[in-house]
Design a protein around this motif. Sequence first.
Motif, mmCIF file in Angstrom:
data_model
loop_
_atom_site.group_PDB
_atom_site.id
_atom_site.type_symbol
_atom_site.label_atom_id
_atom_site.label_comp_id
_atom_site.label_asym_id
_atom_site.label_seq_id
_atom_site.Cartn_x
_atom_site.Cartn_y
_atom_site.Cartn_z
ATOM 1 N N TYR A 93 0.832 -1.195 0.000
ATOM 2 C CA TYR A 93 0.000 0.000 0.000
ATOM 3 C C TYR A 93 0.868 1.247 0.000
ATOM 4 O O TYR A 93 2.090 1.179 0.136
ATOM 5 N N LYS A 106 0.490 5.450 1.689
ATOM 6 C CA LYS A 106 -0.236 6.178 2.736
ATOM 7 C C LYS A 106 -0.607 7.576 2.263
ATOM 8 O O LYS A 106 0.111 8.184 1.475
ATOM 9 N N GLN A 136 -1.898 11.303 4.032
ATOM 10 C CA GLN A 136 -2.119 12.083 5.249
ATOM 11 C C GLN A 136 -2.966 13.292 4.911
ATOM 12 O O GLN A 136 -2.799 13.899 3.848
ATOM 13 N N GLN A 189 -3.911 -1.266 9.429
ATOM 14 C CA GLN A 189 -2.466 -1.100 9.344
ATOM 15 C C GLN A 189 -2.012 -0.052 10.371
ATOM 16 O O GLN A 189 -2.809 0.718 10.885
ATOM 17 N N ASP A 244 0.893 2.993 11.508
ATOM 18 C CA ASP A 244 1.967 3.926 11.195
ATOM 19 C C ASP A 244 2.582 4.352 12.528
ATOM 20 O O ASP A 244 1.914 5.008 13.334
ATOM 21 N N ARG A 246 2.466 8.335 13.016
ATOM 22 C CA ARG A 246 1.269 9.140 12.750
ATOM 23 C C ARG A 246 0.044 8.366 13.194
ATOM 24 O O ARG A 246 0.019 7.143 13.178
ATOM 25 N N GLU A 285 -3.684 6.841 12.792
ATOM 26 C CA GLU A 285 -4.413 6.262 11.675
ATOM 27 C C GLU A 285 -5.894 6.610 11.774
ATOM 28 O O GLU A 285 -6.459 6.671 12.869
ATOM 29 N N VAL A 331 -3.674 9.313 8.876
ATOM 30 C CA VAL A 331 -3.368 8.670 7.603
ATOM 31 C C VAL A 331 -4.376 7.563 7.279
ATOM 32 O O VAL A 331 -4.938 6.918 8.168
ATOM 33 N N PHE A 371 -4.489 4.111 4.612
ATOM 34 C CA PHE A 371 -3.660 3.210 3.818
ATOM 35 C C PHE A 371 -4.422 2.853 2.550
ATOM 36 O O PHE A 371 -5.600 2.495 2.607
ATOM 37 N N PRO A 377 4.183 9.853 3.225
ATOM 38 C CA PRO A 377 2.830 9.767 2.658
ATOM 39 C C PRO A 377 2.556 10.873 1.648
ATOM 40 O O PRO A 377 3.213 11.920 1.642
#
Length: 207
Positions: free
Chosen positions: A37, A39, A41, A105, A107, A110, A112, A144, A146, A197
């Motif tokens: 994937y 990302k 943001q 997923q 991060d 950051r 999600e 973010v 994904f 991202p």
Amino acid sequence: MLARSLATRVCAVLFGLAVVPLVVGCNGGESDPDHGYVKLQFRRVLSEDASPYQNTTQADIQLVYDTCIREFYASNPNWLQDGVDGAGAFMEFADPDSKSYLCRQNDPSRGEVDCDVAMIDQRADTGRLRVVYDINEPDMEEKVLFFGPIPCEKLTGCRPIVSLSGGSAVGRSGQAQNWHYETVQNPNAVGCEPGAPIVVNAASDGS
């Protein structure tokens, strides 16, 4: 020899029960995945005094394939979303019970977005991938999402890049559109790599 034979039998049983994720090999370690994937943001444009993402219930994102990915799918239609091999790969990223599920997923640097995947739609004729997310929190600013699946370089043989340039990103609150992307930082991202991202800078469509 006995230990290897036993491990082989255990692996065969696990595959028979369909409990081994696609990215895990039976050689004792994790294999490189075929798909990954990128990302995105979410931030606001400078003219916005407040977050345009408040009360978003759905985010609709379309990214554009670069030449590498387009040529890969043209030469390997079996990996398309409706292909023999691709159908399973795409399903993994939309399945809440899969390790590859886009909304599960992590991060490490950051936050999600709390989401559910509503739809993944590959548009090979126009070289686009569309993912629609149901948003489960009041404000997704600075967080973010994904986006995928993107075929990894091990499949494509080249760097698989997707871009927001020429694509789209909009949000809805109920049936009404409440934000759209106006500018973008880092518009290109390479699938399956831990790069920065794509940063979506949105403006409000609300009153």
